[in-house]
Design a protein around this motif. Sequence first.
Motif, short mmCIF file in Angstrom:
data_model
loop_
_atom_site.label_atom_id
_atom_site.label_comp_id
_atom_site.label_asym_id
_atom_site.label_seq_id
_atom_site.Cartn_x
_atom_site.Cartn_y
_atom_site.Cartn_z
N THR A 136 4.41 0.31 1.64
CA THR A 136 4.58 -0.47 2.86
C THR A 136 5.68 -1.53 2.75
OG1 THR A 136 2.78 -1.94 2.14
CG2 THR A 136 2.21 -0.15 3.67
N GLU A 137 6.15 -1.82 1.56
CA GLU A 137 7.20 -2.82 1.37
C GLU A 137 8.60 -2.23 1.43
OE1 GLU A 137 6.67 -6.21 1.12
OE2 GLU A 137 4.62 -5.64 1.61
N SER A 138 8.70 -0.92 1.46
CA SER A 138 10.01 -0.27 1.48
C SER A 138 10.77 -0.65 2.74
CB SER A 138 9.86 1.25 1.41
OG SER A 138 11.12 1.86 1.42
N GLU A 139 12.02 -1.00 2.56
CA GLU A 139 12.85 -1.40 3.69
C GLU A 139 13.62 -0.24 4.30
OE1 GLU A 139 15.21 -4.85 2.88
OE2 GLU A 139 13.53 -5.89 1.95
N GLN A 140 13.63 0.91 3.61
CA GLN A 140 14.36 2.08 4.09
C GLN A 140 13.46 3.30 4.09
OE1 GLN A 140 17.78 2.16 1.35
NE2 GLN A 140 19.00 2.27 3.23
N MET A 141 13.62 4.12 5.11
CA MET A 141 12.91 5.40 5.14
C MET A 141 13.66 6.37 4.24
SD MET A 141 11.98 5.75 9.18
CE MET A 141 13.68 5.63 9.69
N GLY A 142 12.91 7.29 3.65
CA GLY A 142 13.51 8.32 2.82
C GLY A 142 13.77 7.91 1.39
N VAL A 143 13.38 6.70 1.02
CA VAL A 143 13.59 6.21 -0.33
C VAL A 143 12.26 6.20 -1.06
CG1 VAL A 143 14.36 4.25 -1.71
CG2 VAL A 143 15.53 4.79 0.42
N GLY A 144 12.19 6.93 -2.15
CA GLY A 144 10.97 7.02 -2.93
C GLY A 144 10.97 8.32 -3.72
N ARG A 145 9.81 8.66 -4.23
CA ARG A 145 9.69 9.88 -5.03
C ARG A 145 9.47 11.07 -4.12
NH1 ARG A 145 5.07 12.03 -6.95
NH2 ARG A 145 3.98 10.07 -6.60
N ARG A 146 10.37 12.06 -4.23
CA ARG A 146 10.29 13.27 -3.39
C ARG A 146 9.27 14.25 -3.99
NH1 ARG A 146 14.98 16.53 -0.37
NH2 ARG A 146 13.90 18.51 -0.10
N GLU A 164 0.84 -1.20 0.00
CA GLU A 164 0.00 0.00 0.00
C GLU A 164 0.87 1.25 0.00
OE1 GLU A 164 -3.59 0.16 2.29
OE2 GLU A 164 -3.26 -1.90 2.95
N LEU A 165 0.31 2.31 -0.51
CA LEU A 165 0.99 3.60 -0.60
C LEU A 165 1.17 4.21 0.80
CD1 LEU A 165 1.83 5.86 -2.68
CD2 LEU A 165 -0.43 6.81 -2.27
N VAL A 166 2.35 4.76 1.03
CA VAL A 166 2.67 5.48 2.26
C VAL A 166 3.34 6.79 1.85
CG1 VAL A 166 4.05 5.52 4.38
CG2 VAL A 166 3.00 3.39 3.63
N VAL A 167 2.99 7.86 2.53
CA VAL A 167 3.68 9.13 2.32
C VAL A 167 4.41 9.48 3.61
CG1 VAL A 167 3.40 11.62 1.95
CG2 VAL A 167 2.18 10.00 0.50
N GLU A 168 5.72 9.66 3.48
CA GLU A 168 6.53 10.12 4.60
C GLU A 168 6.57 11.64 4.54
OE1 GLU A 168 9.79 6.48 4.09
OE2 GLU A 168 10.41 8.56 3.83
N VAL A 169 6.30 12.27 5.66
CA VAL A 169 6.38 13.72 5.75
C VAL A 169 7.67 14.04 6.50
CG1 VAL A 169 5.24 15.84 6.47
CG2 VAL A 169 3.86 13.84 5.80
#
Length: 106
Positions: free
Chosen positions: A93-103, A3-8
């Motif tokens: 939700t499958e990402s193993e690292q924080m801060g990795v993705g589309r900014r 599932e999609l997660v957005v890190e703020v």
Amino acid sequence: MTELVVEVHVPLVPQPGVSADEYPFPWIETVEEFLQGLEDSGRGETFDDGEELDDEYLFFVWQAPESELIALARRIADLPGVPEGVYAVVTDTESEQMGVGRRVEL
């Protein structure tokens, strides 16, 4: 199921004018209360507790379409006391690292 997660991402900057004997990041509590209010009203959900990553503090939101999650991140950036420089990272939700993705600049 992924599932999609957005890190703020919020720069971990002390609140201006806070004395040495006070908690330097009262804006973290402001954001947590804002997110709790959303959860209580059924209008949003946090994925996990906030967490420090290098010189930033991260909040995680999910359970909504990307456009709504980005709008929520913008609302967080506009809360009183939140430092300048907030941005979002779109991940899952499958990402193993924080801060990795589309900014996404807010």
